[in-house]
Design an enzyme around this catalytic site. Structure first.
Site, PDB file in Angstrom:
ATOM      1  N   ASN A 193      47.200 -45.497 -56.625  1.00  3.59           N
ATOM      2  CA  ASN A 193      47.689 -44.167 -56.281  1.00  3.59           C
ATOM      3  C   ASN A 193      48.874 -43.787 -57.156  1.00  3.59           C
ATOM      4  OD1 ASN A 193      47.303 -41.944 -54.302  1.00  3.59           O
ATOM      5  ND2 ASN A 193      49.504 -42.303 -54.009  1.00  3.59           N
ATOM      6  N   GLN A 222      38.059 -39.058 -47.366  1.00  5.94           N
ATOM      7  CA  GLN A 222      38.665 -37.917 -46.682  1.00  5.94           C
ATOM      8  C   GLN A 222      38.275 -36.617 -47.384  1.00  5.94           C
ATOM      9  OE1 GLN A 222      43.010 -39.053 -45.493  1.00  5.94           O
ATOM     10  NE2 GLN A 222      42.478 -40.278 -47.285  1.00  5.94           N
ATOM     11  N   ASN A 223      37.633 -36.737 -48.522  1.00  2.00           N
ATOM     12  CA  ASN A 223      37.305 -35.577 -49.337  1.00  2.00           C
ATOM     13  C   ASN A 223      36.046 -34.894 -48.817  1.00  2.00           C
ATOM     14  OD1 ASN A 223      39.469 -36.392 -50.862  1.00  2.00           O
ATOM     15  ND2 ASN A 223      38.215 -37.416 -52.419  1.00  2.00           N
ATOM     16  N   VAL A 224      35.986 -33.603 -49.021  1.00  2.00           N
ATOM     17  CA  VAL A 224      34.846 -32.797 -48.518  1.00  2.00           C
ATOM     18  C   VAL A 224      34.013 -32.263 -49.681  1.00  2.00           C
ATOM     19  CG1 VAL A 224      36.129 -32.152 -46.448  1.00  2.00           C
ATOM     20  CG2 VAL A 224      36.223 -30.645 -48.458  1.00  2.00           C
ATOM     21  N   SER A 231      47.703 -40.189 -50.046  1.00  2.00           N
ATOM     22  CA  SER A 231      49.109 -40.397 -49.651  1.00  2.00           C
ATOM     23  C   SER A 231      49.184 -41.182 -48.345  1.00  2.00           C
ATOM     24  CB  SER A 231      49.783 -39.026 -49.468  1.00  2.00           C
ATOM     25  OG  SER A 231      49.114 -38.304 -48.423  1.00  2.00           O
ATOM     26  N   HIS A 257      36.180 -36.415 -42.887  1.00  2.00           N
ATOM     27  CA  HIS A 257      36.747 -35.062 -42.704  1.00  2.00           C
ATOM     28  C   HIS A 257      35.694 -33.992 -42.898  1.00  2.00           C
ATOM     29  CE1 HIS A 257      41.225 -36.326 -43.360  1.00  2.00           C
ATOM     30  NE2 HIS A 257      40.724 -36.734 -42.210  1.00  2.00           N
TER      31      HIS A 257
END
Ligand code: APR
Length: 246
Positions: A212, A99-101, A188, A117
């Site tokens: 996590n 999900q990291n850019v 999360s 993402h």
């Protein structure tokens, strides 16, 4: 639950796909979003991270993204990114869905990375379609404009209210549904559709593991939850599996 148990799961349940979130990059100095020190504790995402906010006031959104872009120019992959690249090289990890850019998985050497993402690697013009690389957008701060038509550029990251890149999300769903083990690291698991990927794995008969700091809604469905730092945990996992090639 220990790292050794996670290693046993990886030995027994292949292929392993890893789903990462902002929590794997905090040890590189990039704040996450929802932990007590997260970005959304200081900025309202509805004001800075929605496509409507961007279209209404691109300068204001660039004021937010410009700070992040400048800081991302300085960061390096950490032990967590490097451990995942090593686990891929040794055949234990088939792919990373992130999900990291920030592009740190690829910079750490991971080869199969699905960016659901988007990425800050480029920014694009919504008017004429021109795309510019990260360095050009950085050079054009505080408000990068299109070199072709002069309109304000948009960072190629998915904002709330936008659809995810279809090919990337289709691939992520396929990877998750066919995974013997989905290892979630530093997320999360609150933002859909990505937060639905664990359900794809479970529906396909695969197992779920979560590394996590803090709880997630899927902890109850996981074969193992390790509430510890991503870097130390993944480095220990790579060590535990160092004896063998998959
Ligand atoms: N090790 C392990 N876990 C960590 C670490 C660490 N070093 N640092 C932070 N965490 C945990 C936090 O406690 C939190 O539970 O990682 C999780 C990160 O969750 P979020 O901040 O919600 O980030 P993420 O899940 O990636 O958010 C998903 O939301 O705002 C959007 O587009 C944005 O891609 C992002 C999406």
């Amino acid at each position: 639950m220990s790292v050794e148990y996670l290693a046993e799961l990886m030995r027994a349940h292949q292929p392993c796909v890893v789903l990462t979130g902002a929590g794997i990059s905090t040890e590189s100095g990039i704040p996450d979003f929802r932990s007590p020190t997260g970005i959304w504790r200081r900025y309202d995402p509805m004001e800075y991270a929605t496509i409507d906010a961007f279209l209404a006031d691109p300068e204001k959104v660039w004021d937010f993204y410009g700070k992040r872009l400048a800081s991302l120019a300085e960061v390096e992959p950490n032990d967590g990114h490097r451990a995942l690249a090593q686990l891929e090289q040794r055949g234990w990890v088939d792919a990373i869905v992130t999900q990291n850019v920030d592009g740190l998985h690829a910079r750490a050497g991971s080869r199969t990375v699905v960016e659901v993402h988007g990425s800050i690697r480029t920014s694009s013009c919504l008017e004429c379609g021109t795309t510019v690389p990260f360095a050009d957008a950085l050079a054009r701060l505080p408000v990068p404009t299109c070199p072709t038509c002069g309109r304000v550029l948009k960072p190629d990251v998915v904002m709330f209210g936008e659809l995810l890149p279809q090919a990337a999300m289709d691939r992520a769903v396929r990877l998750a549904s066919e995974a013997g083990l989905l290892l979630v690291v530093g997320s999360s698991l609150e933002v859909y559709p990505v937060a639905g990927l664990p359900l794809e794995t479970l529906a396909g008969g695969g197992k779920l593991a979560i590394v996590n700091r803090g709880e997630t809604q899927f902890d109850v469905d996981a074969a193992v939850c390790i509430d510890a730092g991503a870097g130390e945990t993944l480095a220990a996992l790579a060590e535990a599996l160092a004896d063998r090639l998959q």
